[in-house]
Design an enzyme around this catalytic site. Sequence first.
Site, PDB file in Angstrom:
ATOM      1  N   ILE A   1       0.848  -1.204   0.000  1.00 54.20           N
ATOM      2  CA  ILE A   1       0.000   0.000   0.000  1.00 54.20           C
ATOM      3  C   ILE A   1       0.879   1.247   0.000  1.00 54.20           C
ATOM      4  O   ILE A   1       0.445   2.304  -0.429  1.00 54.20           O
ATOM      5  CB  ILE A   1      -0.968   0.041   1.211  1.00 54.20           C
ATOM      6  CG1 ILE A   1      -0.220   0.085   2.546  1.00 54.20           C
ATOM      7  CG2 ILE A   1      -1.959  -1.098   1.163  1.00 54.20           C
ATOM      8  CD1 ILE A   1      -1.087   0.493   3.734  1.00 54.20           C
ATOM      9  N   ASP A   2       2.127   1.115   0.488  1.00 52.19           N
ATOM     10  CA  ASP A   2       2.976   2.297   0.714  1.00 52.19           C
ATOM     11  C   ASP A   2       3.489   2.943  -0.583  1.00 52.19           C
ATOM     12  O   ASP A   2       3.924   4.091  -0.557  1.00 52.19           O
ATOM     13  CB  ASP A   2       4.185   1.930   1.585  1.00 52.19           C
ATOM     14  CG  ASP A   2       3.775   1.358   2.925  1.00 52.19           C
ATOM     15  OD1 ASP A   2       2.654   1.651   3.375  1.00 52.19           O
ATOM     16  OD2 ASP A   2       4.571   0.608   3.518  1.00 52.19           O
TER      17      ASP A   2
ATOM     18  N   ARG B   1     -13.767  21.690  15.190  1.00 48.47           N
ATOM     19  CA  ARG B   1     -12.540  21.109  15.759  1.00 48.47           C
ATOM     20  C   ARG B   1     -11.395  21.038  14.749  1.00 48.47           C
ATOM     21  O   ARG B   1     -11.611  21.041  13.539  1.00 48.47           O
ATOM     22  CB  ARG B   1     -12.804  19.660  16.196  1.00 48.47           C
ATOM     23  CG  ARG B   1     -13.577  19.551  17.474  1.00 48.47           C
ATOM     24  CD  ARG B   1     -13.884  18.085  17.740  1.00 48.47           C
ATOM     25  NE  ARG B   1     -14.645  17.973  18.984  1.00 48.47           N
ATOM     26  CZ  ARG B   1     -15.341  16.892  19.320  1.00 48.47           C
ATOM     27  NH1 ARG B   1     -15.402  15.857  18.519  1.00 48.47           N
ATOM     28  NH2 ARG B   1     -15.984  16.860  20.463  1.00 48.47           N
TER      29      ARG B   1
ATOM     30  N   GLY C   1       1.970   4.499   5.728  1.00 42.79           N
ATOM     31  CA  GLY C   1       2.919   4.730   4.621  1.00 42.79           C
ATOM     32  C   GLY C   1       4.340   4.415   5.008  1.00 42.79           C
ATOM     33  O   GLY C   1       5.260   4.695   4.256  1.00 42.79           O
ATOM     34  N   HIS C   2       4.519   3.851   6.197  1.00 38.35           N
ATOM     35  CA  HIS C   2       5.837   3.479   6.705  1.00 38.35           C
ATOM     36  C   HIS C   2       6.748   4.709   6.689  1.00 38.35           C
ATOM     37  O   HIS C   2       6.422   5.696   7.314  1.00 38.35           O
ATOM     38  CB  HIS C   2       6.387   2.311   5.872  1.00 38.35           C
ATOM     39  CG  HIS C   2       7.481   1.567   6.562  1.00 38.35           C
ATOM     40  ND1 HIS C   2       7.424   1.217   7.887  1.00 38.35           N
ATOM     41  CD2 HIS C   2       8.664   1.086   6.103  1.00 38.35           C
ATOM     42  CE1 HIS C   2       8.528   0.578   8.221  1.00 38.35           C
ATOM     43  NE2 HIS C   2       9.294   0.486   7.156  1.00 38.35           N
TER      44      HIS C   2
HETATM   45  O1  F6P Z   1       3.810  -1.748   4.687  1.00 36.70           O
HETATM   46  C1  F6P Z   1       2.456  -1.634   4.918  1.00 36.70           C
HETATM   47  C2  F6P Z   1       2.182  -1.084   6.284  1.00 36.70           C
HETATM   48  O2  F6P Z   1       0.789  -1.026   6.473  1.00 36.70           O
HETATM   49  C3  F6P Z   1       2.821   0.262   6.574  1.00 36.70           C
HETATM   50  O3  F6P Z   1       2.113   1.334   6.003  1.00 36.70           O
HETATM   51  C4  F6P Z   1       2.837   0.260   8.070  1.00 36.70           C
HETATM   52  O4  F6P Z   1       3.893   1.055   8.554  1.00 36.70           O
HETATM   53  C5  F6P Z   1       3.069  -1.184   8.411  1.00 36.70           C
HETATM   54  O5  F6P Z   1       2.714  -1.927   7.274  1.00 36.70           O
HETATM   55  C6  F6P Z   1       2.282  -1.704   9.580  1.00 36.70           C
HETATM   56  O6  F6P Z   1       2.722  -2.990   9.842  1.00 36.70           O
HETATM   57  P1  F6P Z   1       1.961  -4.063  10.720  1.00 36.70           P
HETATM   58  O7  F6P Z   1       0.873  -4.660   9.871  1.00 36.70           O
HETATM   59  O8  F6P Z   1       2.998  -5.056  11.044  1.00 36.70           O
HETATM   60  O9  F6P Z   1       1.369  -3.353  11.895  1.00 36.70           O
END
Ligand code: F6P
Length: 359
Positions: free
Chosen positions: A136-137, A172, A180-181
């Site tokens: 998704i990132d 608010r 998005g990591h």
């Molecule tokens: O790489 C996809 C992602 O959803 C990132 O956007 C996010 O940082 C990470 O994975 C979350 O990881 P997990 O599913 O291990 O919590």
Amino acid sequence: MLRIGLLTSGGDCQALNATMRGIVKTVMHNTKEDVEIYGFLDGYQGLIYKRYIQLTPGDFSGLLSQGGTILGTSRTPFKMLDTPEADGVAKVPAMKKTYKDLKLDCLFMLGGNGSTKTANRLSQEGLNVIALPKTIDNDTWGTDLTFGFTSAVEVATDYINDIHTTASSHGRVFVIEIMGHKVGWIPLYAGVAGGADVILIPEIPYDMKNVIKAIEKRDEEGGRFAIIVVAEGAISKEEAAMPKKEYKKKVAERVKPSVAYDIAEEIAQRTGREVRVAVPGHAQRGGAPDAQDRVFATQCGVEAGKAFLDGRFGIMIAQKGGHMTSTPLSDVAGKLKYVDPQSDLVREAKLLGISFGDE
Ligand code: F6P
């Protein structure tokens, strides 16, 4: 007889099943040989421990619109690849053995950055590997697009959109944290599509005084509320200037659940406004793939199936400049694709009046 293996690795996304359907349909329709299909369970773990299911083409019908992955997935961090599993199993030799024992002709690996590094290693170890750009990132280097991205943007956009009514009713400030990591692709696209007033992404470090200025400007212009979209990896100018180690320590020691809560607290303190945090979280990876993802996932699957039949391995399927192509795995591994702060979309968003907190 042809024998192919499939695995899905890392965080799931909406179009994994659609991609596998594309691979299998393409291979079946373009060879006269019998094909055996092995689906490894839970990512590389299935390859390490020889856990798989044998699938028939019929197993792939009805999958175009089904989110998640029929194979299950898991994370097998690349940096731990040469560290044995808890039970002593050496990962790389075990994966090679499974591949050889099953007499595979190719392993199709659907995964993001970390998973691609492992795929590259397996390719260097002599396995026929074709990777497909999942996440998704949208941060996979070597391709303009990854499957999962547009569906995640759709979910995030709807979420931001829906918050508008409550934000407006109560006057608010809402801080909405988007996944998005380490990159800002989803927050950028969903922020623009969802009508955000401020978008904070890792590629553009922010200064809180600029964020406050943007909120005050909106107040002056009669906006009763403000929508601040914050990437989960958003970083201030001050933090960006820190040595990496120090920043990592700061993040590790964060008391609040995530960056959005820190930013929300600071905005509340500095403006006296009522501020709320909203986090769509893993819903961004959930549900059915959108139409664009179904098309792109299918294209990736077709190109991967064709590459296999042509005998092209050690590659990742990619899209560049609107055309389907492939990139050597060795070029992709270990690199991230960031948002360019000078890109058209960032420039246009700024012209529209969206603040990125940098000026
Ligand atoms: O790489 C996809 C992602 O959803 C990132 O956007 C996010 O940082 C990470 O994975 C979350 O990881 P997990 O599913 O291990 O919590």
